[in-house]
Scaffold this motif. Structure first.
Motif, PDB file in Angstrom:
ATOM      1  N   CYS A   1      -5.877 -48.363  19.022  1.00  0.00           N
ATOM      2  CA  CYS A   1      -5.556 -47.357  18.006  1.00  0.00           C
ATOM      3  C   CYS A   1      -4.578 -46.311  18.497  1.00  0.00           C
ATOM      4  N   GLY A   2      -4.273 -46.278  19.773  1.00  0.00           N
ATOM      5  CA  GLY A   2      -3.361 -45.274  20.316  1.00  0.00           C
ATOM      6  C   GLY A   2      -4.086 -43.981  20.618  1.00  0.00           C
ATOM      7  N   PRO A   3      -3.373 -43.021  21.161  1.00  0.00           N
ATOM      8  CA  PRO A   3      -4.001 -41.729  21.449  1.00  0.00           C
ATOM      9  C   PRO A   3      -4.436 -41.027  20.164  1.00  0.00           C
ATOM     10  N   SER A   4      -5.506 -40.280  20.251  1.00  0.00           N
ATOM     11  CA  SER A   4      -6.068 -39.665  19.044  1.00  0.00           C
ATOM     12  C   SER A   4      -5.103 -38.674  18.396  1.00  0.00           C
ATOM     13  N   SER A   5      -4.220 -38.071  19.168  1.00  0.00           N
ATOM     14  CA  SER A   5      -3.276 -37.106  18.599  1.00  0.00           C
ATOM     15  C   SER A   5      -2.171 -37.785  17.789  1.00  0.00           C
ATOM     16  N   ALA A   6      -1.961 -39.083  18.001  1.00  0.00           N
ATOM     17  CA  ALA A   6      -0.858 -39.785  17.328  1.00  0.00           C
ATOM     18  C   ALA A   6      -1.328 -40.790  16.283  1.00  0.00           C
ATOM     19  N   ARG A   7      -2.612 -40.905  16.055  1.00  0.00           N
ATOM     20  CA  ARG A   7      -3.123 -41.948  15.150  1.00  0.00           C
ATOM     21  C   ARG A   7      -2.634 -41.785  13.719  1.00  0.00           C
ATOM     22  N   GLY A   8      -2.523 -40.571  13.247  1.00  0.00           N
ATOM     23  CA  GLY A   8      -2.028 -40.350  11.889  1.00  0.00           C
ATOM     24  C   GLY A   8      -0.607 -40.854  11.735  1.00  0.00           C
ATOM     25  N   TRP A   9       0.249 -40.533  12.707  1.00  0.00           N
ATOM     26  CA  TRP A   9       1.633 -40.985  12.644  1.00  0.00           C
ATOM     27  C   TRP A   9       1.734 -42.496  12.826  1.00  0.00           C
ATOM     28  N   LEU A  10       0.843 -43.067  13.616  1.00  0.00           N
ATOM     29  CA  LEU A  10       0.843 -44.526  13.772  1.00  0.00           C
ATOM     30  C   LEU A  10       0.447 -45.215  12.471  1.00  0.00           C
ATOM     31  N   MET A  11      -0.462 -44.617  11.714  1.00  0.00           N
ATOM     32  CA  MET A  11      -0.827 -45.175  10.406  1.00  0.00           C
ATOM     33  C   MET A  11       0.341 -45.084   9.431  1.00  0.00           C
ATOM     34  N   VAL A  12       1.059 -43.971   9.454  1.00  0.00           N
ATOM     35  CA  VAL A  12       2.238 -43.819   8.595  1.00  0.00           C
ATOM     36  C   VAL A  12       3.290 -44.857   8.986  1.00  0.00           C
ATOM     37  N   ARG A  13       3.497 -45.040  10.282  1.00  0.00           N
ATOM     38  CA  ARG A  13       4.478 -46.022  10.756  1.00  0.00           C
ATOM     39  C   ARG A  13       4.092 -47.439  10.330  1.00  0.00           C
ATOM     40  N   GLY A  14       2.807 -47.765  10.434  1.00  0.00           N
ATOM     41  CA  GLY A  14       2.349 -49.078  10.003  1.00  0.00           C
ATOM     42  C   GLY A  14       2.507 -49.294   8.517  1.00  0.00           C
ATOM     43  N   GLY A  15       2.209 -48.270   7.724  1.00  0.00           N
ATOM     44  CA  GLY A  15       2.368 -48.378   6.279  1.00  0.00           C
ATOM     45  C   GLY A  15       3.821 -48.543   5.870  1.00  0.00           C
ATOM     46  N   MET A  16       4.705 -47.790   6.516  1.00  0.00           N
ATOM     47  CA  MET A  16       6.133 -47.903   6.210  1.00  0.00           C
ATOM     48  C   MET A  16       6.675 -49.263   6.652  1.00  0.00           C
ATOM     49  N   GLY A  17       6.209 -49.763   7.788  1.00  0.00           N
ATOM     50  CA  GLY A  17       6.643 -51.082   8.249  1.00  0.00           C
ATOM     51  C   GLY A  17       6.175 -52.184   7.319  1.00  0.00           C
ATOM     52  N   GLY A  18       4.929 -52.075   6.841  1.00  0.00           N
ATOM     53  CA  GLY A  18       4.417 -53.058   5.880  1.00  0.00           C
ATOM     54  C   GLY A  18       5.186 -53.027   4.574  1.00  0.00           C
TER      55      GLY A  18
END
Length: 81
Positions: free
Chosen positions: A48-65
């Motif tokens: 899931c990545g570091p807890s401080s970056a999880r929100g941005w990682l979810m946004v990145r995954g959604g935009m990539g999808g």
């Protein structure tokens, strides 16, 4: 080429789903293989990545999808010579 071939048989959402169904297990196997070579132990939170970056990682995954879906939709509906 495969996406264009599936035009009329499967929509772009179905093609993207099956692409992810093949892609995700391969990525997980590669992550485990790399960590085994380096002698590191994987924890569940490492995916899931570091807890401080999880929100941005979810946004990145959604935009990539969304980008993959738009790309497949464009290929299926674009007229090619």
């Amino acid at each position: 080429l495969f996406v264009k071939f599936m035009q009329g048989k499967a929509n772009s959402f179905t093609v993207a789903f099956y692409r992810a169904l093949v892609e995700i297990p391969i990525a997980i196997l590669l992550i485990y293989a790399e960590n085994r070579e380096n002698g590191r132990c994987m924890k569940a939170s490492d995916f899931c990545g570091p807890s401080s970056a999880r929100g941005w990682l979810m946004v990145r995954g959604g935009m990539g999808g969304a980008a993959v879906l738009c790309f497949f939709y464009a290929i299926q509906n674009m007229s090619l010579p």
